[in-house]
Design an enzyme around this catalytic site. Structure first.
Site, PDB file in Angstrom:
ATOM      1  N   ASP A   1     -34.389  81.553  79.966  1.00 18.37           N
ATOM      2  CA  ASP A   1     -33.005  81.125  79.765  1.00 18.37           C
ATOM      3  C   ASP A   1     -32.014  82.262  79.970  1.00 18.37           C
ATOM      4  O   ASP A   1     -30.798  82.048  79.889  1.00 18.37           O
ATOM      5  CB  ASP A   1     -32.823  80.512  78.373  1.00 18.37           C
ATOM      6  CG  ASP A   1     -33.181  81.466  77.234  1.00 18.37           C
ATOM      7  OD1 ASP A   1     -33.649  82.587  77.517  1.00 18.37           O
ATOM      8  OD2 ASP A   1     -32.995  81.081  76.060  1.00 18.37           O
TER       9      ASP A   1
ATOM     10  N   ASP B   1     -39.508  76.085  74.998  1.00 15.43           N
ATOM     11  CA  ASP B   1     -39.364  76.251  73.539  1.00 15.43           C
ATOM     12  C   ASP B   1     -38.246  75.348  73.041  1.00 15.43           C
ATOM     13  O   ASP B   1     -37.463  75.720  72.156  1.00 15.43           O
ATOM     14  CB  ASP B   1     -39.090  77.718  73.193  1.00 15.43           C
ATOM     15  CG  ASP B   1     -39.519  78.088  71.773  1.00 15.43           C
ATOM     16  OD1 ASP B   1     -40.204  77.274  71.129  1.00 15.43           O
ATOM     17  OD2 ASP B   1     -39.159  79.186  71.311  1.00 15.43           O
TER      18      ASP B   1
END
Length: 382
Positions: free
Chosen positions: A247, A274
């Site tokens: 990310d 996640d």
């Protein structure tokens, strides 16, 4: 049964991007490829550019659709999490339970067994992240719930590995012995090291014992040092797999680039999101083990600022890998499809577009924006 012919996009088959071809699907499975200008009988699906790829596989998803597995360790909770993430392109996943009480862990396993028996779409098994972690690297896990693995825990986990289609267990050498790791591996569990303040020698011993993966590389683990390689160094200098949260928040793009270049065995780093309860929603906060987690500016954090999962999906992760890390498109796509499928023993069935594979498909635009999703050849989202 009528054939489906997908044409007009580059096709990623799990390893390579292929141009000038159309994908043929029959009875929900990949039948093969034909020239893009061929005119076989069947339903023609024109894609108007972009990339047609296998549905994404994610081995670390904690929630979605407004619910965490920890809050709903039951069949309905699993169904909601799988459905929410399928709408984001993830057609196969390991719902992940974050460190919790033994009764909730047992409930999650029983729900997983029921999901497998029912054939819940998207459910590939479970990932138990904890409770046998290292409190020195607890991250967002509740330290009051972290504990050593007992003989009873080991027996329970070995039984769960036998009953589930796949079981991943994240643990730390501080709270699990090499003998326990070996027993779990022998039982069929995928043992992953994570949330661990481990020296490289400890990590290597765990790999020899049977650990096959490292959970969210770089995060919540002993870092790479020039004299002590730590868990990061041991992972990069071995043939084990490693999950990566791409990310741009959990790991800097430059660090990702170094890791991808340094990994001593190719095709061992795989994408994980996640993802948490907010995936697929506009929620701005939720709770984990009674603690509030806020969603702000692409981050999920506890009140003290500790990162608690990630606020990204696989298409966004692919964008970071290609745009910011500089990875070729095919290499990035493999990290979200073929590589995780291989790790859980599903090579050739999902995560690829080979004859006989399930026709779980995603259509991506030029910037990896998700255009459409199919499961077994049937439209899931438009």
């Amino acid at each position: 049964m009528t054939l489906q012919v997908f044409r007009g996009a580059a096709i990623f088959d799990g390893s390579d991007l292929r141009e000038g071809l159309a994908l043929v699907v029959e009875a929900g499975a990949v039948a093969g490829f034909v020239a893009a200008d061929a005119r076989p009988d069947g339903e023609i699906i024109d894609l108007d550019g972009g990339i047609l790829a296998p549905g994404f596989i994610d081995l670390q998803i904690n929630g979605g659709g407004g619910v965490m597995l920890n809050d709903a360790p039951n069949l309905a909770g699993l169904a909601r999490i799988c459905a929410a993430n399928a709408r984001l392109g993830t057609t196969g996943l390991l719902p992940t339970l974050i460190t919790d009480r033994p009764d909730l862990t047992r409930a999650a396993v029983e729900a997983g067994v029921a999901a497998a028996a029912e054939g819940l779409p998207g459910f590939l098994g479970l990932h138990l992240e904890g409770p046998h972690l290292d409190p020195r690297r607890k991250g967002a896990h509740d330290p009051a719930l972290i504990r050593p693995m007992t003989p009873e825990d080991l027996a329970f986990l070995c039984d769960a590995a036998a009953r589930l289609p796949a079981l991943m267990v994240t643990l730390a050498p501080a709270n699990a012995t090499m003998e326990q790791i070996a027993a779990l591996a022998e039982a069929g569990a995928i043992v992953s090291l994570g949330h661990a303040e481990a020296r490289a020698a400890e990590a290597r011993a765990a790999f020899v014992a049977g650990a096959r993966m490292v959970t969210h590389l770089f995060n919540a683990m002993s870092p790479l040092g020039h004299r002590e390689p730590g868990l990061v160094g041991a992972a990069l200098d071995s043939d084990v797999h490693a999950g990566l949260i791409a990310d741009g928040v959990h790991v800097d793009p430059a660090t990702m680039r170094i890791a991808l270049a340094a990994k001593c065995v190719r095709d061992r780093i795989l994408l994980v999101t996640d993802a948490m309860a907010v995936a697929g929603t506009d929620l701005d906060e939720f709770n984990l083990n009674g603690r509030r987690i806020r969603r702000r500016d692409g981050r999920l954090t506890l009140d003290d600022g500790t990162l608690a999962g990630a606020d990204i999906d696989i298409p966004g992760s692919l964008r970071v890998l290609v745009r910011d890390v500089g990875l070729p498109q095919a290499a990035a796509l493999a990290m979200a499809t073929r590589i995780p499928a291989e790790l859980i023993g599903q090579a050739g069935r999902i995560g690829c577009l080979a004859p006989g594979a399930r026709a779980d498909l995603v259509h991506l635009g030029p910037q990896f924006e998700l255009r459409e999703v199919w499961r077994g050849g049937k439209v899931l989202q438009s």
